[in-house]
Design a protein around this motif. Structure first.
Motif: not given
Length: 161
Positions: A116-126
């Motif tokens: 999941q984004l922001g957990g095991s995959l890089d997410g959206m705070l970028t």
């Protein structure tokens, strides 16, 4: 299909998590952007949404795995600025929203769908997110602001809520 690239910025800023540190565990880093690979899309993030899930990630209390130094936040919207090879559903200039579980397209949840984004995959705070094409849902073109494009839960990408 060939890759379509806009000019990526020379540097981008992203927040990263030191799990267990709470809000104080966020650190802002500046780095060179990564070029999208096969099946990936570069999205200029225009809006992101922090929810209770993000607090659990920051506190080290989230039930699913969190990779060290992850870029947090699962909910975000923006504009496609570049696509890697074999991307067929979006192109530069498209407005998109990210889905929490990019590998879960439909049907019952299985362990293979849990990254999941922001957990095991890089997410959206970028400023620039590099995401799998399947993580993206077209945003309504009638929405006047990106923040109205965010989803509170994983959406279906095939027309059935």
């Amino acid at each position: 299909m060939t890759a379509m690239m806009a000019m990526l910025p020379s540097m981008v800023r992203s927040y990263h998590v030191s799990t267990g540190g709470g809000i104080d565990g966020l650190s802002l880093r500046t780095h060179e952007p990564r070029t999208p690979k096969v099946g990936e899309v570069a999205v200029a993030v225009h809006a992101s949404s922090l929810g209770f899930r993000e607090l659990l990630v920051l506190r080290g209390q989230y039930v699913l795995p969190v990779k060290p130094g992850v870029i947090p936040v699962s909910d975000g919207a923006g504009e496609v600025v570049a696509v890697g090879l074999d991307v067929r559903r979006v192109r530069p200039g498209d407005r998109v929203t990210a889905a929490l579980f990019p590998r879960w397209l439909d049907g019952p949840v299985e362990p293979a769908y849990l990254p999941q984004l922001g957990g095991s995959l890089d997410g959206m705070l970028t400023e620039l997110a590099i995401l799998p094409e399947d993580a993206l849902v077209p945003s309504p073109t009638t929405s006047p602001t990106p923040r109205r494009q965010l989803f509170p839960a994983p959406p279906s990408r095939h027309g059935t809520p």
